[in-house]
Design a protein around this motif. Sequence first.
Motif, mmCIF file in Angstrom:
data_model
loop_
_atom_site.group_PDB
_atom_site.id
_atom_site.type_symbol
_atom_site.label_atom_id
_atom_site.label_comp_id
_atom_site.label_asym_id
_atom_site.label_seq_id
_atom_site.Cartn_x
_atom_site.Cartn_y
_atom_site.Cartn_z
ATOM 1 N N LEU A 92 -25.771 -27.621 17.623
ATOM 2 C CA LEU A 92 -26.644 -28.533 16.878
ATOM 3 C C LEU A 92 -26.189 -28.677 15.433
ATOM 4 O O LEU A 92 -26.175 -29.787 14.884
ATOM 5 C CB LEU A 92 -28.089 -28.046 16.944
ATOM 6 C CG LEU A 92 -28.710 -27.984 18.340
ATOM 7 C CD1 LEU A 92 -30.185 -27.605 18.245
ATOM 8 C CD2 LEU A 92 -28.548 -29.300 19.089
ATOM 9 N N ALA A 93 -25.788 -27.573 14.806
ATOM 10 C CA ALA A 93 -25.285 -27.649 13.435
ATOM 11 C C ALA A 93 -23.978 -28.437 13.383
ATOM 12 O O ALA A 93 -23.739 -29.209 12.440
ATOM 13 C CB ALA A 93 -25.087 -26.240 12.871
ATOM 14 N N GLU A 95 -23.095 -30.885 15.393
ATOM 15 C CA GLU A 95 -23.413 -32.302 15.537
ATOM 16 C C GLU A 95 -23.914 -32.898 14.224
ATOM 17 O O GLU A 95 -23.577 -34.051 13.887
ATOM 18 C CB GLU A 95 -24.444 -32.486 16.649
ATOM 19 C CG GLU A 95 -23.875 -32.218 18.036
ATOM 20 C CD GLU A 95 -24.905 -32.241 19.145
ATOM 21 O OE1 GLU A 95 -24.498 -32.238 20.329
ATOM 22 O OE2 GLU A 95 -26.122 -32.271 18.833
ATOM 23 N N GLU A 96 -24.676 -32.127 13.473
ATOM 24 C CA GLU A 96 -25.133 -32.604 12.169
ATOM 25 C C GLU A 96 -23.957 -32.753 11.201
ATOM 26 O O GLU A 96 -23.893 -33.733 10.437
ATOM 27 C CB GLU A 96 -26.177 -31.640 11.597
ATOM 28 C CG GLU A 96 -27.498 -31.632 12.345
ATOM 29 C CD GLU A 96 -28.190 -32.983 12.321
ATOM 30 O OE1 GLU A 96 -28.035 -33.717 11.326
ATOM 31 O OE2 GLU A 96 -28.877 -33.315 13.306
ATOM 32 N N ARG A 97 -23.034 -31.814 11.217
ATOM 33 C CA ARG A 97 -21.852 -31.922 10.348
ATOM 34 C C ARG A 97 -21.002 -33.134 10.726
ATOM 35 O O ARG A 97 -20.493 -33.837 9.847
ATOM 36 C CB ARG A 97 -21.002 -30.648 10.432
ATOM 37 C CG ARG A 97 -21.548 -29.461 9.682
ATOM 38 C CD ARG A 97 -20.480 -28.404 9.504
ATOM 39 N NE ARG A 97 -19.427 -28.830 8.580
ATOM 40 C CZ ARG A 97 -18.280 -28.178 8.412
ATOM 41 N NH1 ARG A 97 -18.019 -27.091 9.115
ATOM 42 N NH2 ARG A 97 -17.384 -28.617 7.530
ATOM 43 N N GLU A 99 -22.035 -35.865 11.956
ATOM 44 C CA GLU A 99 -22.733 -37.059 11.480
ATOM 45 C C GLU A 99 -22.465 -37.285 9.999
ATOM 46 O O GLU A 99 -22.358 -38.431 9.543
ATOM 47 C CB GLU A 99 -24.229 -36.935 11.755
ATOM 48 C CG GLU A 99 -25.013 -38.213 11.596
ATOM 49 C CD GLU A 99 -24.518 -39.337 12.496
ATOM 50 O OE1 GLU A 99 -24.462 -40.482 12.011
ATOM 51 O OE2 GLU A 99 -24.165 -39.075 13.666
ATOM 52 N N ARG A 100 -22.302 -36.228 9.251
ATOM 53 C CA ARG A 100 -22.038 -36.364 7.809
ATOM 54 C C ARG A 100 -20.549 -36.508 7.499
ATOM 55 O O ARG A 100 -20.176 -37.270 6.600
ATOM 56 C CB ARG A 100 -22.571 -35.124 7.067
ATOM 57 C CG ARG A 100 -24.070 -34.933 7.119
ATOM 58 C CD ARG A 100 -24.500 -33.849 6.128
ATOM 59 N NE ARG A 100 -23.771 -32.600 6.314
ATOM 60 C CZ ARG A 100 -24.182 -31.597 7.105
ATOM 61 N NH1 ARG A 100 -25.312 -31.713 7.795
ATOM 62 N NH2 ARG A 100 -23.482 -30.488 7.203
ATOM 63 N N ARG A 133 -26.330 -36.462 21.834
ATOM 64 C CA ARG A 133 -26.914 -35.269 21.223
ATOM 65 C C ARG A 133 -27.285 -34.280 22.319
ATOM 66 O O ARG A 133 -27.782 -34.653 23.379
ATOM 67 C CB ARG A 133 -28.150 -35.633 20.397
ATOM 68 C CG ARG A 133 -27.827 -36.437 19.131
ATOM 69 C CD ARG A 133 -26.912 -35.659 18.190
ATOM 70 N NE ARG A 133 -26.741 -36.312 16.915
ATOM 71 C CZ ARG A 133 -27.233 -35.846 15.768
ATOM 72 N NH1 ARG A 133 -27.939 -34.730 15.749
ATOM 73 N NH2 ARG A 133 -27.018 -36.495 14.646
#
Length: 216
Positions: A92-93, A95-97, A99-100, A133
């Motif tokens: 999950l972390a 996937e967030e990275r 995205e950024r 996701r």
Amino acid sequence: MTSGPPGPPVPPVSRLPIRPARVGDRTEVDRLYDVCLRTGAAGQDATADLRDPRLLGEVYLGAYLALEPDLASVLDDAGDAVGYVVGTRDTLAFEERCEREWWPALRERYPLDDFPDASRDAELVRLIHAPRRTDPHLVADYPAHLHVDLLPGAQGGGNGRRLLATLFDALRSAGVPGVHLGVARANVGAVGFYRHLGLTELAVTEDGLTLGLRLS
């Protein structure tokens, strides 16, 4: 810059050395992208399926090399990469990275209307703009995930098993309790291989399986 033409077939070798991926070496990164392409059709060569040979690597490989380089290992044949394993400790972390730090530049490079709508290229571009996701319930027990690919001549002799063991050891050392991966149902050899290693079925989709392994 696109990957060059596929190299000569890799001769069968019982045991090849494993080393860290040289993520700062553009030649090696291009080679790893080529391995991704040549195994990207349910384990078979996807070169003929794509107009842009780098797209598979951009979606399924590049972010791991850029964001989790310490988990990237390579199967080496006389200095040339013939297989790899990449992964992340925290899906999950990660996937967030992505995205950024990973998808924005690719979205600029690959607009949604770049390729014919029914093409494999267009399918991959849609994933760049709307990446899948992971279900948070799945990662509660299996927070890590991985991708592993070996050219046909490098398969066998325990090479795939040793590549995965290298990653599993690193994840255990980091205190990660479990790891999962996705595999196409059509890739029956890979499904059997993973089951033989003790991975069990966690989820089923129309064309794929999610398998997991507890590490602790």
